[in-house]
Each structure stands twice: as C-alpha cells, then as structure tokens.
Design an enzyme around this catalytic site. Structure first.
Site, PDB file in Angstrom:
ATOM      1  N   TYR A 127      70.580  53.147  80.907  1.00  0.00           N
ATOM      2  CA  TYR A 127      69.686  52.077  80.469  1.00  0.00           C
ATOM      3  C   TYR A 127      68.591  51.699  81.447  1.00  0.00           C
ATOM      4  O   TYR A 127      67.690  50.935  81.105  1.00  0.00           O
ATOM      5  CB  TYR A 127      70.520  50.844  80.096  1.00  0.00           C
ATOM      6  CG  TYR A 127      71.399  51.119  78.900  1.00  0.00           C
ATOM      7  CD1 TYR A 127      70.864  51.098  77.622  1.00  0.00           C
ATOM      8  CD2 TYR A 127      72.748  51.448  79.058  1.00  0.00           C
ATOM      9  CE1 TYR A 127      71.665  51.382  76.517  1.00  0.00           C
ATOM     10  CE2 TYR A 127      73.546  51.735  77.958  1.00  0.00           C
ATOM     11  CZ  TYR A 127      72.996  51.700  76.691  1.00  0.00           C
ATOM     12  OH  TYR A 127      73.784  51.997  75.598  1.00  0.00           O
ATOM     13  N   PHE A 414      80.890  42.326  74.869  1.00  0.00           N
ATOM     14  CA  PHE A 414      80.305  42.118  73.543  1.00  0.00           C
ATOM     15  C   PHE A 414      79.783  43.422  73.021  1.00  0.00           C
ATOM     16  O   PHE A 414      79.131  43.483  72.009  1.00  0.00           O
ATOM     17  CB  PHE A 414      79.219  41.026  73.579  1.00  0.00           C
ATOM     18  CG  PHE A 414      78.159  41.245  74.616  1.00  0.00           C
ATOM     19  CD1 PHE A 414      77.067  42.068  74.344  1.00  0.00           C
ATOM     20  CD2 PHE A 414      78.238  40.662  75.859  1.00  0.00           C
ATOM     21  CE1 PHE A 414      76.071  42.270  75.293  1.00  0.00           C
ATOM     22  CE2 PHE A 414      77.250  40.849  76.824  1.00  0.00           C
ATOM     23  CZ  PHE A 414      76.170  41.656  76.527  1.00  0.00           C
TER      24      PHE A 414
END
Length: 414
Positions: A127, A414
């Site tokens: 990322y 999450f």
C-alpha cells in the site's frame, strides 16, 4: 469503469454480496467465516462503498470501505474511510485491477469529503505506492504470570471486579470505550453494530480457538470504570495446570481501575500465561510488571494512514508545540494534494493553506501519513532519507510539533 478489457469495476448490486465475499475468502486462503461472523460482516458492509471487479459473471476483485471517525492528536474525531476486504483473484493478477480499485476508492473518499483513509494491511509492502504510511504499531506479549509480579498503584483495592455476561454488559463496556477514544490517536469511534464484533469475533471463534468469551467489569461506587474481555484456554501437562488467558480487549478510565483489571487477569486459577495479541506500544502494564523480559514482547505494523485531503487533515489535529512551516508534499496518486502547504498551528488548533512560498521540508504523502498520528517522528524519517529539510531548523520544529504524548493504536481489525 473498466480496469482491463472485459472487466467491469462497479459497486455492489443487490444479491451480489455472497459471491463478492466468497471471492474475498478464497483470496485469503479459502476458509469460510463462521456463520455468526459472516452475518455480522454482511450487516456491517456498506454496499455503496464496496467495489467488485467482474469478468462476465465472475467476481475477480474486491475492495470495500467503512465510514469511520478516527481519533487524532488533540482528541478530534475525523471522518476516515476504513479500507478493507481488498483482494484480487489469483487468475487475474498483474492486470491493473488493484491499482484501478485503489484509485477509484481514493477518488470516492475525496468526493465524500473524508480527509483520511486508513487500513490494516495483510501485506504491508502493497500500500505504500498508493500513499499509505505505517502510522501505528501494535504490541503483542506472552506473559509468564507465575514468575512476573504486578505492582498496583494506590487505590487499586477500592476497585471491585465482577464477572458479567459479555452480551448483557455490551452497553456498559461501550460507554467506557467511548470515553477512551479521544484520548489516544488511532482509535475508532464505533458506529452502531460494531460493538457486536466484541462478542462474535472477526472469524466467529476468537483468538483462543473457540474458547468461550468471558467479561469482567471494574466498578467503583456502583459505576463501571473499566472492563476486560478474554478467553481462557485450559491446558495440563505432567506438572499440572498451565492454561493461557487470551485477552480480547481491556479499557479503563483511571490507573487504579486499569491495574485492578490486570491484577485479576494475572491471578486466574489454573493458568500460567497471559497472551496479549494487540495492545498499545506504550501500554501502562509495561510499567507495572516486575520482569519485562519474561513478557516476550513483540511489535508489528498495525494502522496505515493515507491523507486524502492534506489541508483538511492537517487542520483537524492539534500540535504539541507551535509550528509555522511550508511542507512540500509529493502525491502522484491524489494530485490535488501535490504542492506546497503552509501549516501554522499549536495546541489550540491549526490552519493549512496552499502557498507559493519556498518549501521548508519536502516529503511524500506516505511519509506525512506515517507522522500524522504522532507515533513516528519526522526526524526519524529524515534519518532514513525519506524526509528532506530545506530550511535549517525546520525539521526539528516540525518533528516536535507532530509528536504526541500517547502512542497511536487501533484496538481491533476491520
């Protein structure tokens, strides 16, 4: 939107969630979620923020986002996209699908007016090229409770610890958690429904291999001042019991309540170990134990932060010391961020606006994300050659201003 010829990239349509989620499960090894966890993730999914890459009727890529509010230095809760459920089918690697989904997602976050995007990476080297910087660590530990003593501060004995039903106590625990969120950067203000993650677990079983969830409340004068949720994994050998307590989460409103909960966890019968999968890097128990070497401490990357709107994000937090600096931010993925920004701020707030003045410090948006929550210093990044000082003294000023008293930390995935 098309990522490659014959592939359509779009948000989820009614009835597509099961196929979309199965694609994600397959990409992460193929093991299906337990029914309870699967239904919880179905409920929490925001279809309008969930992207699928489709080759004819086959889903070959997934990416989602949750609408969060994230605590930042100074205590503000800032709108942040919680990037999640990112996968590309092994049959469709290296065709630009991930890049297309990431760019589409960041455009959407920008249009929604969310200054930040955050994620917890399955593979951290993915990322950085999209502007995400590693901003928070998580600490794990395995404590030998038979050999490590715990020193409790004054007032600990006045705190009552009692068992509570994990489901019935959710509201009391969430009230404590909500008070803690603004105090530590990186924590998530939980929306309705997210409290269920505490009792269901991300995979439906919890980290102790299916052991039942237990809960205790810390109380003083009839008020709940803390809680701990944990699982007890029994084990015996020729020498007797040597079970492990696995801590799911713990929050407390003051040092005495905090110590009372840890003292309870250290003293559970028939156990010899306390496992902590995810705690802050500066957790207070580190200063209560008698022998930190016997706690088998490890640090790993946790929350990655991406500034989607640089001036809005820098205005949203406060700064530890007065700062007036021109930052030259390099951002090829979100070009609206690229350029020079004058940041003026302090403990009471900040202003940030585009400027034509010469830069004081030059850095990438990724490195700005690393420093944003106050856990990584700009000076440390400069020592690695990732941040560059132009005006002498500017780096020290900015590095001091960006730091925070408490280490940033995100309490759950999450």
């Amino acid at each position: 939107m098309t990522a490659e010829s014959g592939t359509e990239l779009r948000t989820l349509r009614p009835g597509e969630w099961d196929v979309w989620f199965a694609t994600l499960e397959r990409a992460f090894g193929g093991a299906p979620k337990a029914p309870g966890a699967r239904e919880l993730w179905r409920t929490l999914t925001e279809p309008e923020r969930s992207l699928g890459a489709w080759a004819d009727d086959d889903c070959v890529g997934t990416a989602g986002a949750f609408s969060f509010r994230l605590s930042v230095p100074g205590g503000a809760l800032v709108a942040a996209a919680g990037v999640t459920m990112v996968s590309v089918a092994a049959t469709h690697r290296r065709r630009g699908l991930l890049t297309a989904m990431m760019r589409r997602q960041l455009d959407d976050v920008h249009l929604r007016g969310e200054p930040l995007a955050v994620l917890i990476a399955s593979e951290p080297d993915i990322y950085g090229r999209f502007g995400y910087g590693m901003a928070a660590y998580q600490l794990s530990a395995l404590i030998d409770t038979g050999r490590v003593r715990l020193a409790a501060p004054h007032g600990t004995d006045a705190v009552r610890i009692r068992y509570a039903d994990p489901v019935a106590s959710l509201d009391a625990c969430e009230a404590v958690y909500a008070q803690r969120v603004p105090l530590r950067p990186g924590m998530l203000a939980r929306r309705p429904g997210w409290e269920q993650l505490a009792v269901v677990g991300a995979d439906g079983s919890g980290p102790a291999g299916g052991a039942p969830l237990q809960c205790v409340l810390a109380e003083r004068d009839g008020a709940t001042v803390g809680y701990a949720r944990f699982r007890n994994r029994p084990e015996w050998d020729a020498g007797g019991p040597r079970g492990t307590v696995v801590l799911d989460d713990l929050e407390a409103l003051d040092p005495a309540a905090h110590a009372a909960l840890w003292r309870f966890l250290f003293s559970i019968d028939l156990t010899s170990w306390l496992s902590l999968p995810n705690r802050p890097a500066d957790d207070a128990w580190l200063h209560l134990v008698s022998d930190v070497r016997r706690c088998q401490i490890r640090l790993r990357d946790a929350l990655f932060v991406r500034l989607v709107d640089v001036p809005a994000a820098l205005r949203a937090r406060t700064y530890r010391a007065p700062v007036e600096i021109v930052l030259q931010v390099e951002d090829s993925v979100c070009p609206w961020n690229d350029g020079r920004w004058r940041l003026t701020g302090g403990v009471d707030g900040a202003e940030c606006a585009r400027t034509g003045a010469g830069p004081d410090v030059v850095l990438s948006v990724r490195d700005l994300g690393c420093a944003y929550l106050g856990g990584t210093s700009l000076a440390a990044l400069a020592s690695a050659g990732r941040v560059h000082e132009v005006r002498p003294g500017a780096l020290a000023q900015a590095s001091t201003a960006f730091t925070n008293d408490l280490a940033p930390w995100t309490p759950h995935a999450f």
